[in-house]
Design a protein around this motif. Structure first.
Motif, PDB file in Angstrom:
ATOM      1  N   SER A  48       0.766  -1.229  -0.062  1.00 50.52           N
ATOM      2  CA  SER A  48       0.005   0.019  -0.122  1.00 50.52           C
ATOM      3  C   SER A  48       0.869   1.140  -0.028  1.00 50.52           C
ATOM      4  O   SER A  48       0.385   2.375  -0.659  1.00 50.52           O
ATOM      5  CB  SER A  48      -0.975  -0.197   1.226  1.00 50.52           C
ATOM      6  OG  SER A  48      -0.282  -0.326   2.216  1.00 50.52           O
ATOM      7  N   SER A  66      -9.716  -2.974  -5.936  1.00 50.54           N
ATOM      8  CA  SER A  66      -9.582  -4.053  -4.967  1.00 50.54           C
ATOM      9  C   SER A  66     -10.617  -4.878  -4.875  1.00 50.54           C
ATOM     10  O   SER A  66     -11.886  -4.671  -5.179  1.00 50.54           O
ATOM     11  CB  SER A  66      -9.151  -3.570  -3.586  1.00 50.54           C
ATOM     12  OG  SER A  66      -9.044  -4.351  -2.546  1.00 50.54           O
ATOM     13  N   ASP A 140      -4.979  -3.666  -7.315  1.00 48.81           N
ATOM     14  CA  ASP A 140      -4.488  -4.677  -6.339  1.00 48.81           C
ATOM     15  C   ASP A 140      -4.851  -6.214  -6.366  1.00 48.81           C
ATOM     16  O   ASP A 140      -5.767  -6.320  -6.983  1.00 48.81           O
ATOM     17  CB  ASP A 140      -5.127  -3.958  -5.116  1.00 48.81           C
ATOM     18  CG  ASP A 140      -4.091  -4.501  -3.665  1.00 48.81           C
ATOM     19  OD1 ASP A 140      -3.012  -5.127  -4.057  1.00 48.81           O
ATOM     20  OD2 ASP A 140      -4.469  -4.119  -2.736  1.00 48.81           O
TER      21      ASP A 140
END
Length: 481
Positions: A48, A66, A140
């Motif tokens: 992150s 995500s 992600d």
């Protein structure tokens, strides 16, 4: 253009870290110059930070794709705690929350917008994003793009089509903790990355000690779990089970035995069949309690950042090595030593065959999982090979310790006082020794306590309770910690 000096200042002042980790530095350097990035970093490896710091230094919007709401909410909460403008647009927002988000987006007050891939592909979201200047698009858990990946999400495949409609095209950063060589090729292909900086994880984290123990009965597994817990008396422990029913069963057993064993920690059970409110409550309790024992399916863990998990136990086989690598990667995020123990029985293979029979490339993944378990090679090396990496032997997994003629790791060894009581109990010539090991571990002092031990029924109590309790009461040892 933002500088590395500015990035390092944010790292110190906002993230309270003294320096970048080795792989973070080149990723952030590339991000600050506008270059695409594809990075494979271990779970807990600081992914992150790699996009949050460039996003904070940018004057444009950063969008983060995500797969899990819990993961997005956790990161947005962390950014807001630092007083940064970030929102998470997901299906569980009420009308007022969504209106507030839309107002911030319209007024271009947001630094970060977190979305699921499904939400990104809605016409309403795409229409609103047309008016935004997007500087960085972060994908992600990028392994979800690939059919070979362990969490394939078809909606991930459509991200590149939306990306092609944007002008100017934003910089793209694809991140994952687990990607085999085949998955890596597919990620770069489907996202159309332009001359990306490619960073791959250099193998298993050196602070993790990997063990595999063959335990071909439920009682033998329980003995190992109790021993492991007792040998970590004041630590956070995460125990993974393959099914919801196993989570509930093991949670009940540990709570029943908790008084005798004096675990001194909350015992929580978590799985995807629970209500959203209960799961959220359990996540908060796990995160905010200094020492806790969590029994869970693999529905738990994504988005949970607890640095002091000292022990991870797999009470059953994981479904594949990608899941295994992610799950053990949640241990020792504070870079202190941590242990992972995989307990294996033949029945576990049957469970996984039933659970994953229709998943893509199941046979290939089961073959590698079996090789990891049965091989005498360094466990970290085998795991690294699966992900297309080469590393030196770790020198601390169970296979390495055996080759170096070191004793087994002490965390899996019984307390000497427990072993002494077990030797005395054996002289009673009671059949099925694993039950006696449970008696030695729990040291019951009454019929009621003895009856709570798995495997001890009414017939057993009638025949053996007098002799057993005479020994446990005469042993006069303190309750084990």
């Amino acid at each position: 253009m933002p500088t590395l000096a500015e990035a390092e200042t944010i790292l110190r002042t906002q993230f309270h870290l003294s320096k970048f980790r080795p792989n973070q530095f080149p990723i952030i350097q590339a991000a600050l110059t506008g270059r695409d990035v594809f990075a494979i970093l271990p779970t807990g490896g600081g992914k992150s930070v790699c996009f949050q710091i460039p996003g904070l230094l940018s004057q444009q919007l950063t969008i983060v794709i995500s797969p899990l709401i819990a993961l997005m909410v956790d990161q947005v909460t962390g950014l807001k705690r630092k007083k940064f403008s970030a929102e998470c647009w997901h299906s569980q927002l009420d009308q007022n929350q969504e209106q507030h988000l839309l107002a911030q987006l319209t007024n271009q007050n947001l630094k970060f917008l977190y979305l699921s891939p499904e939400k990104l592909l809605s016409s309403k979201v795409q229409r609103l994003l047309k008016s935004q200047t997007i500087g960085l698009l972060v994908i992600d858990e990028a392994h979800c793009i690939s059919l070979w990946g362990h969490d394939f999400r078809p909606s991930y495949l459509k991200i590149s089509g939306w990306l092609e409609t944007l002008s100017p095209r934003p910089q793209v950063m694809a991140l994952t903790a687990t990607a085999t060589p085949t998955v890596q090729v597919e990620i770069k292909k489907y996202l159309n990355l332009i001359q990306p900086l490619v960073i791959t994880n250099e193998g298993q984290r050196s602070n993790l000690q990997l063990q595999v123990l063959n335990r071909n009965s439920p009682t033998k597994k329980l003995i190992s779990i109790l021993t492991l817990i007792q040998n970590q008396p004041q630590e956070t422990i995460l125990i993974y089970c393959a099914t919801r029913s196993e989570v509930e069963l093991l949670t009940r057993i540990l709570r029943r035995l908790q008084f005798r064993l004096q675990f001194h920690r909350p015992i929580l059970g978590y799985h995807g069949g629970q209500t959203k409110q209960l799961r959220q409550s359990l996540q908060i309790q796990f995160t905010e309690t200094s020492a806790v024992i969590m029994i869970a399916t693999n529905a738990f863990g994504m988005g949970i950042d607890k640095p002091n998990i000292r022990l991870i136990i797999h009470a059953q086989l994981p479904s594949n090595l990608e899941n295994y690598a992610q799950e053990i990667g949640r241990a020792g995020r504070d870079n202190l030593s941590a242990t992972t123990v995989l307990l294996v029985s033949e029945f576990d293979w049957k469970i996984q065959l039933q659970l994953a029979a229709h998943q893509p490339y199941h046979d290939f993944k089961m073959t590698w999982l079996r090789q990891f378990i049965l091989s005498s090679q360094c466990r970290s090396q085998t795991l690294a090979e699966y992900f297309g990496q080469k590393i030196l032997v770790c020198g601390q997994c169970d296979n390495c310790r055996q080759k170096l003629k070191l004793t087994a790791h002490p965390i899996s060894q019984p307390n000497p006082k427990t072993f002494a009581l077990y030797q005395q109990l054996k002289k009673l010539k009671i059949p099925y020794l694993p039950t006696l090991k449970l008696v030695a571990l729990t040291q019951p002092h009454s019929i009621t306590e003895l009856s709570q031990i798995p495997g001890v029924g009414s017939g057993w109590l009638k025949k053996w309770s007098g002799a057993v309790l005479a020994l446990t009461q005469a042993h006069q040892v303190n309750r084990l910690l």
